[in-house]
Design a protein around this motif. Structure first.
Motif, PDB file in Angstrom:
ATOM      1  N   VAL A  22       0.833  -1.205   0.000  1.00  0.00           N
ATOM      2  CA  VAL A  22       0.000   0.000   0.000  1.00  0.00           C
ATOM      3  C   VAL A  22       0.869   1.257   0.000  1.00  0.00           C
ATOM      4  N   LEU A  23       1.904   1.264   0.827  1.00  0.00           N
ATOM      5  CA  LEU A  23       2.780   2.438   0.898  1.00  0.00           C
ATOM      6  C   LEU A  23       3.505   2.676  -0.431  1.00  0.00           C
ATOM      7  N   VAL A  24       3.965   1.623  -1.065  1.00  0.00           N
ATOM      8  CA  VAL A  24       4.621   1.767  -2.363  1.00  0.00           C
ATOM      9  C   VAL A  24       3.636   2.299  -3.401  1.00  0.00           C
ATOM     10  N   ALA A  25       2.389   1.801  -3.359  1.00  0.00           N
ATOM     11  CA  ALA A  25       1.375   2.299  -4.285  1.00  0.00           C
ATOM     12  C   ALA A  25       1.108   3.783  -4.066  1.00  0.00           C
ATOM     13  N   LEU A  26       1.058   4.206  -2.798  1.00  0.00           N
ATOM     14  CA  LEU A  26       0.848   5.628  -2.509  1.00  0.00           C
ATOM     15  C   LEU A  26       2.018   6.476  -2.997  1.00  0.00           C
ATOM     16  N   LEU A  27       3.228   5.960  -2.871  1.00  0.00           N
ATOM     17  CA  LEU A  27       4.394   6.688  -3.374  1.00  0.00           C
ATOM     18  C   LEU A  27       4.326   6.851  -4.892  1.00  0.00           C
ATOM     19  N   LEU A  28       3.908   5.801  -5.578  1.00  0.00           N
ATOM     20  CA  LEU A  28       3.840   5.848  -7.040  1.00  0.00           C
ATOM     21  C   LEU A  28       2.719   6.755  -7.531  1.00  0.00           C
ATOM     22  N   LEU A  29       1.623   6.833  -6.763  1.00  0.00           N
ATOM     23  CA  LEU A  29       0.461   7.618  -7.192  1.00  0.00           C
ATOM     24  C   LEU A  29       0.397   8.990  -6.534  1.00  0.00           C
ATOM     25  N   ASN A  30       1.418   9.316  -5.774  1.00  0.00           N
ATOM     26  CA  ASN A  30       1.408  10.559  -5.004  1.00  0.00           C
ATOM     27  C   ASN A  30       1.037  11.765  -5.859  1.00  0.00           C
ATOM     28  N   HIS A  31       1.668  11.895  -7.019  1.00  0.00           N
ATOM     29  CA  HIS A  31       1.451  13.070  -7.863  1.00  0.00           C
ATOM     30  C   HIS A  31       0.155  13.007  -8.656  1.00  0.00           C
ATOM     31  N   ARG A  32      -0.511  11.844  -8.613  1.00  0.00           N
ATOM     32  CA  ARG A  32      -1.756  11.697  -9.376  1.00  0.00           C
ATOM     33  C   ARG A  32      -3.005  11.935  -8.530  1.00  0.00           C
ATOM     34  N   ILE A  33      -2.863  11.919  -7.208  1.00  0.00           N
ATOM     35  CA  ILE A  33      -4.050  12.029  -6.363  1.00  0.00           C
ATOM     36  C   ILE A  33      -4.003  13.193  -5.376  1.00  0.00           C
ATOM     37  N   LEU A  34      -2.817  13.751  -5.113  1.00  0.00           N
ATOM     38  CA  LEU A  34      -2.696  14.805  -4.108  1.00  0.00           C
ATOM     39  C   LEU A  34      -2.296  16.130  -4.743  1.00  0.00           C
ATOM     40  N   VAL A  35      -2.744  17.224  -4.125  1.00  0.00           N
ATOM     41  CA  VAL A  35      -2.336  18.548  -4.577  1.00  0.00           C
ATOM     42  C   VAL A  35      -0.863  18.742  -4.230  1.00  0.00           C
ATOM     43  N   PRO A  36      -0.154  19.639  -4.935  1.00  0.00           N
ATOM     44  CA  PRO A  36       1.302  19.773  -4.741  1.00  0.00           C
ATOM     45  C   PRO A  36       1.732  20.002  -3.304  1.00  0.00           C
ATOM     46  N   ARG A  37       0.983  20.811  -2.541  1.00  0.00           N
ATOM     47  CA  ARG A  37       1.450  21.160  -1.195  1.00  0.00           C
ATOM     48  C   ARG A  37       1.444  19.970  -0.243  1.00  0.00           C
ATOM     49  N   ALA A  38       0.667  18.922  -0.564  1.00  0.00           N
ATOM     50  CA  ALA A  38       0.562  17.773   0.335  1.00  0.00           C
ATOM     51  C   ALA A  38       1.488  16.635  -0.052  1.00  0.00           C
ATOM     52  N   ARG A  39       2.099  16.709  -1.227  1.00  0.00           N
ATOM     53  CA  ARG A  39       2.855  15.566  -1.736  1.00  0.00           C
ATOM     54  C   ARG A  39       4.109  15.280  -0.925  1.00  0.00           C
ATOM     55  N   ALA A  40       4.854  16.296  -0.579  1.00  0.00           N
ATOM     56  CA  ALA A  40       6.107  16.077   0.152  1.00  0.00           C
ATOM     57  C   ALA A  40       5.851  15.451   1.515  1.00  0.00           C
ATOM     58  N   HIS A  41       4.811  15.917   2.207  1.00  0.00           N
ATOM     59  CA  HIS A  41       4.502  15.379   3.534  1.00  0.00           C
ATOM     60  C   HIS A  41       4.059  13.913   3.429  1.00  0.00           C
ATOM     61  N   ALA A  42       3.212  13.624   2.435  1.00  0.00           N
ATOM     62  CA  ALA A  42       2.755  12.246   2.264  1.00  0.00           C
ATOM     63  C   ALA A  42       3.916  11.340   1.877  1.00  0.00           C
ATOM     64  N   ARG A  43       4.813  11.838   1.033  1.00  0.00           N
ATOM     65  CA  ARG A  43       5.957  11.041   0.610  1.00  0.00           C
ATOM     66  C   ARG A  43       6.877  10.733   1.797  1.00  0.00           C
ATOM     67  N   ALA A  44       7.110  11.723   2.628  1.00  0.00           N
ATOM     68  CA  ALA A  44       7.960  11.503   3.807  1.00  0.00           C
ATOM     69  C   ALA A  44       7.331  10.496   4.757  1.00  0.00           C
ATOM     70  N   TRP A  45       6.009  10.585   4.922  1.00  0.00           N
ATOM     71  CA  TRP A  45       5.313   9.646   5.800  1.00  0.00           C
ATOM     72  C   TRP A  45       5.399   8.232   5.256  1.00  0.00           C
ATOM     73  N   CYS A  46       5.186   8.060   3.960  1.00  0.00           N
ATOM     74  CA  CYS A  46       5.271   6.738   3.341  1.00  0.00           C
ATOM     75  C   CYS A  46       6.672   6.155   3.476  1.00  0.00           C
ATOM     76  N   LEU A  47       7.682   6.962   3.223  1.00  0.00           N
ATOM     77  CA  LEU A  47       9.065   6.479   3.336  1.00  0.00           C
ATOM     78  C   LEU A  47       9.402   6.090   4.771  1.00  0.00           C
ATOM     79  N   ALA A  48       8.873   6.858   5.728  1.00  0.00           N
ATOM     80  CA  ALA A  48       9.093   6.501   7.134  1.00  0.00           C
ATOM     81  C   ALA A  48       8.444   5.160   7.452  1.00  0.00           C
ATOM     82  N   GLY A  49       7.236   4.945   6.947  1.00  0.00           N
ATOM     83  CA  GLY A  49       6.561   3.674   7.161  1.00  0.00           C
ATOM     84  C   GLY A  49       7.300   2.509   6.529  1.00  0.00           C
TER      85      GLY A  49
END
Length: 511
Positions: free
Chosen positions: A229-256
């Motif tokens: 799930v985390l890898v899928a979120l990393l791959l789809l990050n730019h397709r589902i989230l607005v730009p300002r939220a992408r970095a935070h979501a990416r950092a959270w996924c990588l931490a997980g």
């Protein structure tokens, strides 16, 4: 569940502005809890909550069996730390699993009786929190009770639609690994969804790291699902989230991901894990052998056939439809999701579920072989993902029913869809009540016999007996000493230790 929530930035009519209903001059709102739909929600809520309450009450009939015969004397003699050390050094390497098992085994039989209530409330509470925070994040408002209703329907379907509810829910040793674990993984997203400051997002990433490491030592299968799930979120990050939220979501996924890798390495390098792999010949060579991969695929296809033809899971789909129909836009909310693409979301969710489920089957196949199809408790590791996917699909369907109906027919379409969704939820709750009642009666009968034999064995052991007869008492296929007409002695040694005996013999009838 958030699939339909991105409509906060999509007009319901081309070129138009999102329509909002006003109630009592208090601005944008959805149906008031005081209106008949609001009362209907509260009425519907009573069904899944009533079913859960009944299941919690039946938990008083749970008695130890299978692996728990071995856990109880170990915790009694060496404490929780002793059991954790035993898991790490001898049994399977699962430090987190040993900690949770020791937490309920410390209280003996009472711990088993209370486990259903405690774990059920935890599952419901965490899913309720995730639902409520997702609604808030995506700018949706709902009548009072809707988030709890959706969470309770997900909980009911997740726990009781299983082909073996006892092993999935009432058996603590299985539940901590395959039922509670995936819900804990979902709960790790709450800090991120709630975070509104840089400090909060740092704390959310730290929480993901810690939870990932814990999951890695709790359940290999849940770790696989979370990783996919985390890898899928990393791959789809730019397709589902607005730009300002992408970095935070990416950092959270990588931490997980980092946490899961750390926990999994800690588990795989443990002496207990090595012992388990040698005992079941479950090394990477046998796991990824062509015949094992092919057998895993056949087993997973059989599992999918069962899931897709079990109509009880439609309760999750119906809950998603009602979620979309009963929620409205929150005024002044800055959206986090990009304009939604139903085919992208459903396609990505389906692929994620299929990949996670197949990989889970691959890593369990060396242990169960072709019987992996009948190891129903292990399905729960990816079953929650399936149920959430159904809720999301229902939310997209409900939004489509609202957005594509003509203005003149919108009211009738919404009313019919709401009634159909409610009827399906009612039907699922009623249908699940019957097998749950039958299971409760079986548990009650076993509890009476177990208590009688327990009293007899304790009394004779106190008088100095060293060898005593024991009649196996099983429910829902649970392991007991001398099962299969006496050919399977495990866990007879643990039962003898529990009663301070030298050994036990097989009895044909209760003493």
């Amino acid at each position: 569940m958030a699939a339909g929530a991105s409509s906060v930035i999509i007009p319901e009519q081309p070129g138009g502005r999102p329509r909002r209903r006003r109630g009592n001059g208090r601005g944008p709102s959805v149906l008031s809890v005081r209106s008949w739909p609001g009362y209907g929600v509260l009425g519907l809520l009573s069904l899944p909550l009533g079913l859960l309450g009944s299941a919690f009450w039946l938990g008083r009939h749970v008695r130890p069996s299978a692996d728990e015969w071995c856990f109880l004397p170990s915790v009694r003699d060496h404490g929780i730390t002793g059991l954790v050390a035993k898991f790490y050094l001898t049994d399977n390497g699962r430090l987190g699993n040993g900690l949770l098992v020791g937490a309920y085994a410390k209280f003996g039989v009472a711990g088993h009786q209370w486990f259903g209530l405690v774990s059920g409330v935890v599952v419901l509470g965490l899913l309720w929190a995730v639902t409520a925070v997702l609604l808030r994040l995506t700018g949706r408002t709902a009548p009072r009770g809707v988030p709890l209703f959706v969470a309770s329907m997900v909980t009911v379907v997740f726990l009781f639609a299983s082909l073996n509810t006892y092993k999935a829910f009432y058996w603590p040793a299985s539940s901590v690994s395959h039922t509670v674990a995936p819900v804990l993984a979902c709960a790790a997203a709450v800090p991120l969804l709630w975070a509104g400051s840089r400090r909060g997002r740092v704390a959310a990433a730290a929480c993901a790291l810690v939870m990932g490491a814990f999951l890695g030592t709790l359940s290999e299968e849940t770790s696989v699902v979370a990783l996919v799930v985390l890898v899928a979120l990393l791959l789809l990050n730019h397709r589902i989230l607005v730009p300002r939220a992408r970095a935070h979501a990416r950092a959270w996924c990588l931490a997980g991901v980092t946490g899961i890798v750390i926990g999994t390495l800690l588990l795989l390098t443990s002496p207990g894990s090595r012992n388990r792999r040698e005992r079941y010949d479950a090394g990477t060579g046998s796991m990824f052998a062509p015949e094992s991969l092919a057998g895993s695929l056949d087993g997973f296809l059989d599992i999918l056939g069962t899931l897709f033809t079990t109509w009880w899971y439609l309760g999750a789909l119906a809950a998603g439809v009602l979620l979309a129909l009963l929620t409205g836009n929150r005024k002044g909310h800055a959206p986090v999701l990009l304009p939604y693409r139903p085919l992208l979301l459903l396609g990505a969710g389906t692929v994620t579920f299929l990949v996670a489920g197949y990989v889970c089957t691959v890593i369990t196949y060396p242990l169960f072989g072709p019987h992996v199809v009948f190891a129903h408790r292990t399905w729960n590791d990816y079953l929650l993902l399936y149920v959430v996917l159904l809720v999301g699909a229902g939310a997209l369907l409900g939004r489509a029913l609202r957005g594509h109906a003509t203005r003149g027919r919108a009211t009738r379409t919404g009313a019919v869809a709401t009634a159909a969704g409610a009827a399906m939820c009612v039907a699922v709750c009623v249908a699940l009540a019957f097998p749950l009642g039958e299971l409760g009666e079986s548990m009650r009968v076993r509890a009476e016999k177990w208590d009688h034999q327990d009293h007899w064995l304790r009394e004779r052991a106190a008088r100095g007996a060293r060898v005593l007869p024991y009649k196996p008492l099983s429910v829902s296929g649970m392991g007991e000493p001398f099962a299969h007409r006496g050919g399977k002695t495990w866990p007879a040694r643990c039962v003898a230790d529990y009663y301070h005996l030298k050994r036990i013999t097989r009895a044909e009838r209760l003493p």
